[in-house]
Design an enzyme around this catalytic site. Structure first.
Site, mmCIF file in Angstrom:
data_model
loop_
_atom_site.group_PDB
_atom_site.id
_atom_site.type_symbol
_atom_site.label_atom_id
_atom_site.label_comp_id
_atom_site.label_asym_id
_atom_site.label_seq_id
_atom_site.Cartn_x
_atom_site.Cartn_y
_atom_site.Cartn_z
ATOM 1 N N TYR A 87 17.402 -15.861 9.568
ATOM 2 C CA TYR A 87 16.668 -16.938 10.243
ATOM 3 C C TYR A 87 16.051 -17.890 9.212
ATOM 4 C CZ TYR A 87 13.111 -19.229 13.109
ATOM 5 O OH TYR A 87 12.323 -20.164 13.743
ATOM 6 N N HIS A 191 21.546 -9.572 4.792
ATOM 7 C CA HIS A 191 20.221 -9.033 4.422
ATOM 8 C C HIS A 191 20.294 -8.263 3.100
ATOM 9 C CE1 HIS A 191 18.039 -9.986 8.154
ATOM 10 N NE2 HIS A 191 19.260 -9.980 8.659
ATOM 11 N N SER A 246 -9.816 12.437 3.512
ATOM 12 C CA SER A 246 -9.163 13.380 4.422
ATOM 13 C C SER A 246 -8.403 14.462 3.663
ATOM 14 C CB SER A 246 -8.169 12.602 5.279
ATOM 15 O OG SER A 246 -7.144 12.079 4.441
ATOM 16 N N VAL A 249 -3.156 11.737 0.380
ATOM 17 C CA VAL A 249 -2.890 11.060 -0.893
ATOM 18 C C VAL A 249 -3.800 9.843 -1.096
ATOM 19 C CG1 VAL A 249 -1.115 9.856 -2.243
ATOM 20 C CG2 VAL A 249 -0.461 11.724 -0.735
ATOM 21 N N ASP A 250 -3.861 8.982 -0.099
ATOM 22 C CA ASP A 250 -4.519 7.685 -0.283
ATOM 23 C C ASP A 250 -6.029 7.815 -0.491
ATOM 24 O OD1 ASP A 250 -1.951 7.052 0.425
ATOM 25 O OD2 ASP A 250 -2.472 6.678 2.511
ATOM 26 N N SER A 251 -6.672 8.614 0.385
ATOM 27 C CA SER A 251 -8.126 8.702 0.244
ATOM 28 C C SER A 251 -8.491 9.516 -0.997
ATOM 29 C CB SER A 251 -8.756 9.289 1.501
ATOM 30 O OG SER A 251 -8.261 10.571 1.755
#
Ligand code: XMP
Length: 536
Positions: A87, A191, A246, A249-251
């Site tokens: 597009y 793509h 928690s 991984v992220d926190s």
């Protein structure tokens, strides 16, 4: 809000609503090109890094429709090379006076592209012509991935603005690649961001480096220094930070990063035990805190969560209750300490930012995702989100630099609402206990067999169904557990992991002989789509 970008120059990806926009950003970053996703807003975004080039994503619109998103004027006003995909290409072609038609030449899935002979040397596209610079090094024929209804009927005429366009490659049905004569406006009907397009990653890298001239490469494993400086500049001396954590991984990376920079006395982790965690999650969090010398306060809130979830079985209702209860518990704790803390830090990732619609037009909502990133801004704290511009694998690299154990960094993803969305139907304390035990047996088995890290995500689901069985000489009528194991790169699509039947049978036997209340185990063999990874 923490806004310092981790890099100085890169590309801007404009999101016209394609399901693949995130993949474009991922592919660029894998190639060490920094980029962020922006919506096609009328007014130019405020960029905080130097934009060296723009990529226009695909999208569900047709340029022929009056309702289609237009090409924002700021894109070309930036004066940098522009690559339009699907597009995005059609918008560029139309803008410069070409013609786009609907139907007839539509292609979905695999197609073969052939580049024009005049760009070839030794069967490879050469860099001699600026028109074809982005394709340099690709072979004359290769597989590309198509997904389009509209196609180019006529390229733009020669004009002062573009100098005219040339066809660079075709499939059997359509013009698949074109560029302006100076090679600065490029169109791809296919793509390059999709895995099935051969050479797609190289093409995006060529665009950034050879067409846009990006020289300063994004090295996620050297971002610790940049993040440290930015955070030190933002958080004033003596200010304290609360971190929602928690054990994921992220926190954990957020907590360790902030503790290493500001010290344990100024950074306080808060862990809410929702009662919907895996068997040893609370204990694991305490262990991580001890090993990494972190300060983490645990709030036991299991009974409150079970009480709120009693009698509720609709997935979305459960998600909302879990999210709201989490926020209430955390808020109460935080408000009691509002005079002590200036910041609330969360492990929000770039994919969370994009999904929430901040970064682009955003995909359709299939499930309301809840995680600690969903805390309300009405809390009387400034928000710190140091990982806000990083993808998961970049966070893992940062975590490794911070010295966090591989077992923590490479654990499987666990959803914010936890076992609440893995117990189909009503959540009760007894059903949580059944699922916790079954899940632990399954995961321990995968680890013992050394296949845990080969699988992207594995877990058990407790079904709201009882079945008849026979154990010893007795008839049983007990719950059914389904095993799930999938492989994925970004959770948007997933394949079923190929676990040996003998191993599945062993897990089933272990679960049934150990966990009271289960007499049947299934293996879920559904890909995503059509299913989702979690059951709810
Ligand atoms: P689905 O089920 O949508 O899941 O295919 C895709 C990935 O997202 C995880 N997931 C969540 N993560 N909060 C989260 O932090 C949520 O509410 C949530 N729901 C699903 C899921 O485990 C999978 O990795």
């Amino acid at each position: 809000m923490y806004q310092s970008r981790p890099h100085d120059e890169g590309l801007c990806v404009v999101d016209f609503g394609s399901q693949y926009t995130r993949l474009i950003a991922r592919k660029l970053r894998e190639n060490h090109i920094y980029c962020e996703i922006f919506p096609p807003s009328k007014d130019s975004p405020r960029f905080s890094y130097t934009i060296k080039g723009v990529v226009l994503s695909g999208g569900p619109d047709s340029v022929a429709s009056d309702l289609a998103s237009p090409l924002p004027s700021w894109v070309l006003n930036l004066g940098v090379p522009v690559l339009g995909i699907c597009y995005g290409m059609q918008l560029l072609v139309k803008h410069f006076g070409g013609v786009i038609h609907s139907g007839v030449s539509r292609e979905y899935g695999r197609a073969s592209i052939t580049y024009e002979n005049r760009f070839m040397v030794d069967n490879l596209v050469t860099a001699n012509s600026p028109v074809a610079r982005i394709w340099q090094g690709l072979s004359q024929n290769h597989t590309v991935w198509m997904s389009h209804g509209d196609h180019i009927a006529q390229l733009p005429p020669v004009s002062v603005q573009s100098g005219g366009f040339e066809v660079v490659g075709r499939t059997a049905r359509t013009i698949a690649a074109c560029a302006s004569c100076d090679g600065k406006v490029i169109g791809l009907q296919y793509h390059p961001e999709v895995k099935h397009t051969e050479g797609g990653s190289q093409l995006l890298s060529n665009f950034a480096r050879h067409v846009c001239g990006v020289a300063s490469l994004w090295q996620p494993n050297s971002m610790l220094d940049t993040l440290t400086k930015a955070l030190q500049a933002q958080v004033l001396s003596g200010e304290k930070i609360l971190v929602a954590c928690s054990g994921g991984v992220d926190s954990t990376v957020t907590l360790v990063l902030l503790t290493q920079i500001f010290g344990k006395d100024r950074v306080q982790g808060v862990f809410v035990n929702t009662g919907l965690l895996r068997l040893d999650d609370a204990h694991k969090m305490a262990k991580i805190a001890e090993e990494l010398c972190l300060s983490v306060h645990q709030i036991p809130a299991e009974s409150l969560f079970y009480q709120k979830l009693a009698g509720v079985s609709h997935p979305e209702e459960k998600r909302k209750i879990i999210g709201a209860t989490f926020v209430d518990v955390f808020t109460q704790f935080a408000l009691e300490r509002k005079t002590q803390f200036s910041y609330l830090a969360q492990g929000t990732l770039y994919s969370d930012v994009i999904e929430s619609g901040d970064g682009g037009t955003g995909p359709q909502v299939i499930k309301t995702h809840h995680n600690v990133g969903g805390l309300p801004e009405r809390l009387p704290f400034k928000i710190l989100e140091p990982l806000r511009f990083l993808f998961k694998d970049e966070v893992r690299m940062l975590g490794a630099e911070l010295g966090i154990d591989r077992e923590i960094l490479w654990q499987h993803p666990f959803p914010g609402p936890g076992l609440g969305v893995r117990i189909a139907g009503e959540v009760t304390e007894q059903r949580v206990k059944i699922l916790q035990q079954a899940d632990q047996i399954y995961i321990d088995f995968l680890k013992e067999k050394n296949i845990y890290h080969e699988i992207w995500q594995a877990f058990c689901v407790l079904l709201p169904v009882k079945s008849v069985g026979v154990m010893g000489d007795e008839r049983t009528y007990e719950w059914v557990v389904s095993l799930r194991a999938v492989n994925s790169t970004d959770a948007m699509t997933a394949m079923v992991a190929n676990i040996q039947m003998a191993d599945l049978t062993t897990v089933a036997e272990k679960i049934i002989s150990t966990v009271q209340g289960v007499n049947r185990v299934l293996y879920d063999i559904t890909t995503k789509p059509p299913a989702t990874i979690e059951w709810e």
